[in-house]
Design a protein around this motif. Structure first.
Motif, PDB file in Angstrom:
ATOM      1  N   VAL A   1     -57.864  39.324 -11.616  1.00 22.64           N
ATOM      2  CA  VAL A   1     -56.800  39.693 -12.476  1.00 22.64           C
ATOM      3  C   VAL A   1     -56.901  41.003 -12.915  1.00 22.64           C
ATOM      4  N   TYR A   2     -58.264  40.867 -13.839  1.00 23.11           N
ATOM      5  CA  TYR A   2     -58.736  42.199 -14.709  1.00 23.11           C
ATOM      6  C   TYR A   2     -58.589  43.304 -13.757  1.00 23.11           C
ATOM      7  N   GLN A   3     -59.215  43.215 -12.513  1.00 17.87           N
ATOM      8  CA  GLN A   3     -59.424  44.443 -11.721  1.00 17.87           C
ATOM      9  C   GLN A   3     -57.768  44.773 -11.235  1.00 17.87           C
ATOM     10  N   HIS A   4     -57.181  43.781 -10.896  1.00 19.24           N
ATOM     11  CA  HIS A   4     -55.885  44.264 -10.546  1.00 19.24           C
ATOM     12  C   HIS A   4     -55.052  44.987 -11.583  1.00 19.24           C
ATOM     13  N   LEU A   5     -55.270  44.575 -12.608  1.00 20.23           N
ATOM     14  CA  LEU A   5     -54.546  45.144 -13.816  1.00 20.23           C
ATOM     15  C   LEU A   5     -55.088  46.563 -14.220  1.00 20.23           C
ATOM     16  N   ALA A   6     -56.431  46.640 -14.072  1.00 16.58           N
ATOM     17  CA  ALA A   6     -57.119  47.850 -14.334  1.00 16.58           C
ATOM     18  C   ALA A   6     -56.508  48.757 -13.276  1.00 16.58           C
ATOM     19  N   SER A   7     -56.524  48.483 -12.026  1.00 15.31           N
ATOM     20  CA  SER A   7     -56.130  49.419 -10.975  1.00 15.31           C
ATOM     21  C   SER A   7     -54.922  50.063 -11.390  1.00 15.31           C
ATOM     22  N   GLN A   8     -53.849  49.186 -11.884  1.00 16.64           N
ATOM     23  CA  GLN A   8     -52.564  49.812 -12.367  1.00 16.64           C
ATOM     24  C   GLN A   8     -52.947  50.652 -13.404  1.00 16.64           C
ATOM     25  N   ILE A   9     -53.427  50.181 -14.276  1.00 20.15           N
ATOM     26  CA  ILE A   9     -53.843  51.262 -15.665  1.00 20.15           C
ATOM     27  C   ILE A   9     -54.205  52.464 -15.322  1.00 20.15           C
TER      28      ILE A   9
ATOM     29  N   GLU B   1     -67.655  38.291 -18.874  1.00 21.34           N
ATOM     30  CA  GLU B   1     -68.646  39.175 -19.513  1.00 21.34           C
ATOM     31  C   GLU B   1     -68.311  40.351 -19.948  1.00 21.34           C
ATOM     32  N   THR B   2     -68.685  41.099 -20.937  1.00 22.32           N
ATOM     33  CA  THR B   2     -68.191  42.578 -21.355  1.00 22.32           C
ATOM     34  C   THR B   2     -68.531  43.469 -20.456  1.00 22.32           C
ATOM     35  N   PRO B   3     -69.738  43.305 -19.708  1.00 20.52           N
ATOM     36  CA  PRO B   3     -70.094  44.649 -19.133  1.00 20.52           C
ATOM     37  C   PRO B   3     -69.133  44.689 -17.683  1.00 20.52           C
ATOM     38  N   GLU B   4     -68.828  43.606 -17.189  1.00 18.03           N
ATOM     39  CA  GLU B   4     -67.729  43.478 -16.299  1.00 18.03           C
ATOM     40  C   GLU B   4     -66.674  44.175 -16.340  1.00 18.03           C
ATOM     41  N   VAL B   5     -66.014  43.488 -17.696  1.00 21.26           N
ATOM     42  CA  VAL B   5     -64.817  43.997 -18.019  1.00 21.26           C
ATOM     43  C   VAL B   5     -64.736  45.802 -18.198  1.00 21.26           C
ATOM     44  N   ALA B   6     -65.715  46.031 -19.081  1.00 18.05           N
ATOM     45  CA  ALA B   6     -66.099  47.566 -19.047  1.00 18.05           C
ATOM     46  C   ALA B   6     -65.984  48.479 -17.943  1.00 18.05           C
ATOM     47  N   GLU B   7     -66.790  47.737 -16.781  1.00 19.10           N
ATOM     48  CA  GLU B   7     -66.785  48.430 -15.485  1.00 19.10           C
ATOM     49  C   GLU B   7     -65.506  48.530 -14.871  1.00 19.10           C
ATOM     50  N   VAL B   8     -64.565  47.643 -14.933  1.00 19.66           N
ATOM     51  CA  VAL B   8     -63.278  47.743 -14.317  1.00 19.66           C
ATOM     52  C   VAL B   8     -62.100  48.763 -15.109  1.00 19.66           C
ATOM     53  N   PHE B   9     -62.521  48.995 -16.328  1.00 24.86           N
ATOM     54  CA  PHE B   9     -61.786  49.811 -16.977  1.00 24.86           C
ATOM     55  C   PHE B   9     -62.442  51.581 -17.171  1.00 24.86           C
ATOM     56  N   LYS B  10     -63.676  51.512 -16.515  1.00 25.18           N
ATOM     57  CA  LYS B  10     -64.487  52.690 -16.529  1.00 25.18           C
ATOM     58  C   LYS B  10     -63.704  54.075 -16.301  1.00 25.18           C
ATOM     59  N   PRO B  11     -62.957  54.034 -15.175  1.00 24.26           N
ATOM     60  CA  PRO B  11     -62.102  55.249 -14.990  1.00 24.26           C
ATOM     61  C   PRO B  11     -61.399  55.699 -16.257  1.00 24.26           C
ATOM     62  N   LEU B  12     -60.503  54.817 -16.745  1.00 24.41           N
ATOM     63  CA  LEU B  12     -59.812  55.126 -18.007  1.00 24.41           C
ATOM     64  C   LEU B  12     -60.501  55.580 -18.995  1.00 24.41           C
ATOM     65  N   ARG B  13     -61.602  54.911 -19.278  1.00 23.81           N
ATOM     66  CA  ARG B  13     -62.638  55.125 -20.275  1.00 23.81           C
ATOM     67  C   ARG B  13     -62.928  56.537 -20.403  1.00 23.81           C
ATOM     68  N   ASP B  14     -63.673  56.886 -19.245  1.00 29.11           N
ATOM     69  CA  ASP B  14     -64.380  58.228 -19.044  1.00 29.11           C
ATOM     70  C   ASP B  14     -62.938  59.231 -19.215  1.00 29.11           C
ATOM     71  N   TYR B  15     -61.824  58.888 -18.560  1.00 27.96           N
ATOM     72  CA  TYR B  15     -60.753  59.595 -18.875  1.00 27.96           C
ATOM     73  C   TYR B  15     -60.481  60.030 -20.139  1.00 27.96           C
ATOM     74  N   ASN B  16     -59.994  58.984 -20.954  1.00 26.45           N
ATOM     75  CA  ASN B  16     -59.728  59.331 -22.274  1.00 26.45           C
ATOM     76  C   ASN B  16     -60.653  59.763 -23.194  1.00 26.45           C
ATOM     77  N   ARG B  17     -61.902  59.410 -23.059  1.00 26.52           N
ATOM     78  CA  ARG B  17     -63.101  60.192 -23.598  1.00 26.52           C
ATOM     79  C   ARG B  17     -63.114  61.739 -23.242  1.00 26.52           C
ATOM     80  N   ALA B  18     -63.007  61.913 -22.176  1.00 23.73           N
ATOM     81  CA  ALA B  18     -63.070  63.625 -21.854  1.00 23.73           C
ATOM     82  C   ALA B  18     -61.804  64.198 -22.578  1.00 23.73           C
ATOM     83  N   ILE B  19     -60.743  63.761 -22.571  1.00 31.72           N
ATOM     84  CA  ILE B  19     -59.562  64.456 -23.105  1.00 31.72           C
ATOM     85  C   ILE B  19     -59.880  64.407 -24.901  1.00 31.72           C
TER      86      ILE B  19
END
Length: 204
Positions: free
Chosen positions: A70-78, A128-146
């Protein structure tokens, strides 16, 4: 149609059916989480999705695996909603940050259940937090960049970009939650007010 083409067609159909079942299971689980948290049995997912319990375990061997799905499905939409809005040709740091802020407002206002699901999942200790962090990595990398780019251009405060992004996101979601509690409509002017308040909180 040749035998090879028939076999390929059958394989494609099977793959599509499997993908459809997986999505149905995830959507049913999302609906149940919004309604009940995690206080429901796998048999309830089976009824909601129309898929037998045994088949659900073929896709998700445990409830933890299902919640991660479910996390991964939501993360893909985000990730698609925000990262895909990147304008590679833009060199206006404020415009980039404001586009991100407006996308955030639109995404979380568009679907109340999705907003509830996000809040529930981000406060869930089951994964576990590392698993959650991984699915949101594209968003995290993008907002950190801008946010980093905007800081380098002198238009944002010098706080940690990740903290600023989290602060802005949390503020937007909270503002929308309280607005939704009293009104079903959010005008363009109201959206812009939320965006301007978000910008004012981090602007240099």
């Amino acid at each position: 149609m040749t035998l090879q083409e028939q076999t390929q067609t059958a394989d494609d159909t099977t793959s599509e059916q499997q993908s459809d079942k997986r999505v149905r299971i995830l959507r049913a689980t999302e609906t149940l989480i919004v309604r009940y948290g995690l206080e429901f049995p796998m048999s309830r997912i089976a009824r909601e999705s129309g898929i037998a319990v045994g088949s659900i375990y073929n896709y998700f061997p445990s409830k933890s695996a299902l919640v991660l799905g479910v996390y991964q499905h939501l993360a893909s939409q985000i990730n698609a909603a925000f990262v895909a809005t990147d304008d590679a040709g833009s060199d206006d740091p404020k415009a980039m940050v404001m586009a991100y802020i407006h996308s955030y407002i639109e995404f979380f206002w568009a679907d109340a259940d999705r907003a509830i699901l996000f809040e529930y999942l981000t406060n869930l200790p089951m994964i576990e937090t590392p698993e959650v962090a991984e699915v949101f990595k594209p968003l995290r990398d993008y907002n950190r960049a801008i946010f980093t780019f905007a800081q380098e251009q002198g238009v944002l405060k010098s706080f940690a970009p990740r903290s600023m992004a989290g602060f802005v996101g949390g503020g937007i979601r909270n503002a929308l939650k309280w607005h939704r509690a009293t009104q079903n409509h959010l005008s363009d002017e109201q959206k812009d007010n939320i965006a301007q308040m978000s910008w004012a909180s981090i602007a240099a």
